[in-house]
Design an enzyme around this catalytic site. Sequence first.
Site, PDB file in Angstrom:
ATOM      1  N   HIS A  11       0.739  -1.229   0.077  1.00 39.05           N
ATOM      2  CA  HIS A  11       0.223   0.053  -0.073  1.00 39.05           C
ATOM      3  C   HIS A  11       1.238   1.001   0.450  1.00 39.05           C
ATOM      4  O   HIS A  11       2.098   0.943  -0.095  1.00 39.05           O
ATOM      5  CB  HIS A  11      -0.975  -0.188   1.343  1.00 39.05           C
ATOM      6  N   GLY A  12      -0.263   2.415  -0.090  1.00 40.75           N
ATOM      7  CA  GLY A  12       0.795   3.940  -0.444  1.00 40.75           C
ATOM      8  C   GLY A  12       1.252   4.123   1.066  1.00 40.75           C
ATOM      9  O   GLY A  12       0.724   3.438   2.484  1.00 40.75           O
ATOM     10  N   ARG A  13       1.608   5.232   1.661  1.00 40.21           N
ATOM     11  CA  ARG A  13       2.103   5.615   2.194  1.00 40.21           C
ATOM     12  C   ARG A  13       1.050   6.475   3.410  1.00 40.21           C
ATOM     13  O   ARG A  13       0.277   6.931   2.958  1.00 40.21           O
ATOM     14  CB  ARG A  13       3.344   6.932   2.144  1.00 40.21           C
ATOM     15  N   TYR A  16       1.154   7.567   9.952  1.00 42.97           N
ATOM     16  CA  TYR A  16       1.815   6.976  10.679  1.00 42.97           C
ATOM     17  C   TYR A  16       3.768   6.245   9.717  1.00 42.97           C
ATOM     18  O   TYR A  16       4.415   6.343  10.594  1.00 42.97           O
ATOM     19  CB  TYR A  16       1.655   4.857  11.263  1.00 42.97           C
ATOM     20  N   ASN A  17       3.490   5.631   8.208  1.00 45.52           N
ATOM     21  CA  ASN A  17       4.598   5.480   8.185  1.00 45.52           C
ATOM     22  C   ASN A  17       5.350   6.774   7.920  1.00 45.52           C
ATOM     23  O   ASN A  17       6.416   6.841   7.818  1.00 45.52           O
ATOM     24  CB  ASN A  17       4.197   4.783   6.015  1.00 45.52           C
ATOM     25  N   ARG A  61      -6.191   1.377   3.940  1.00 44.18           N
ATOM     26  CA  ARG A  61      -4.890   1.893   3.447  1.00 44.18           C
ATOM     27  C   ARG A  61      -4.763   1.481   2.067  1.00 44.18           C
ATOM     28  O   ARG A  61      -4.251   1.701   0.631  1.00 44.18           O
ATOM     29  CB  ARG A  61      -3.339   2.199   4.041  1.00 44.18           C
ATOM     30  N   GLU A  85      -1.728  -6.809   7.804  1.00 46.68           N
ATOM     31  CA  GLU A  85      -1.220  -7.248   7.719  1.00 46.68           C
ATOM     32  C   GLU A  85      -0.463  -7.794   9.306  1.00 46.68           C
ATOM     33  O   GLU A  85      -1.879  -7.981  10.450  1.00 46.68           O
ATOM     34  CB  GLU A  85      -0.558  -5.041   8.097  1.00 46.68           C
ATOM     35  N   ARG A 111      14.077  -7.255  17.214  1.00 50.26           N
ATOM     36  CA  ARG A 111      15.551  -6.784  16.271  1.00 50.26           C
ATOM     37  C   ARG A 111      15.874  -8.179  15.237  1.00 50.26           C
ATOM     38  O   ARG A 111      16.698  -7.547  14.711  1.00 50.26           O
ATOM     39  CB  ARG A 111      16.451  -5.506  16.770  1.00 50.26           C
ATOM     40  N   HIS A 153       0.815  -5.678   2.679  1.00 53.80           N
ATOM     41  CA  HIS A 153       1.201  -4.358   3.907  1.00 53.80           C
ATOM     42  C   HIS A 153       2.692  -5.589   3.434  1.00 53.80           C
ATOM     43  O   HIS A 153       2.826  -6.355   3.518  1.00 53.80           O
ATOM     44  CB  HIS A 153       0.549  -4.642   4.958  1.00 53.80           C
TER      45      HIS A 153
END
Length: 228
Positions: A11-13, A16-17, A61, A85, A111, A153
Amino acid sequence: MTARTVVLLRHGRTAYNATMRLQGQVDIPLDEVGRWQAEQGATALATSHRAARVVSSDLERAADTAAAYAELMGLPVETDPRLRERSFGQWEGLTQDEIVDRWPQEYATWRRGGEPRGVDAETKAEVAARTTAAVRDHADLLDGDECLVVVSHGAAISLAITGLLDLDATAWRGISGMHNVHWSHLHRSAPGAVPGWRLVAHNVGAGYPLDRWQAGPHADLEPEPKSA
């Protein structure tokens, strides 16, 4: 029969992005840059892949990004919640600093590629299972020479690709993350071949330099000169 080509499109921005907040399944819309990315990406994707069906996550989104492409194809957008997502539970909507401050050990585990425990997040295996099943189910409804475009996503797409390549979603981390409105292209393998799908291209976009792509539609505008 099953579709010979599957395209997975991110999806596009969103806001939150832009502010580096972990989205997960929070349902927020595209921002101005995201809407522009969806339009530009749709035009670029249409030059190389003409879908017979367009299926999207039901989050706004993704569905709105799908609509920009589907309109060019003259197709409706079908939605499937299995393409959402990955859920990040209590971390959703937070910045990296906020997560590190409250869950330092869990964040460090994440991480390193591990599973953050105690934050109500979906596991990678769970996400891979539902997204892979969704892609295969929708692909099976098409004929062999047709293309399926799936709009989803970032983490969901990486894990779907991992699943379609029959790799271990828990341990294997060989797929890089995708930029907004970039896509991956998979091709069906010959009958009986393992894995059943092959990755042909990954993280393909509309051809803009990345900094220009992230800046959006007004990046080329020169500021008005100030009066003396």
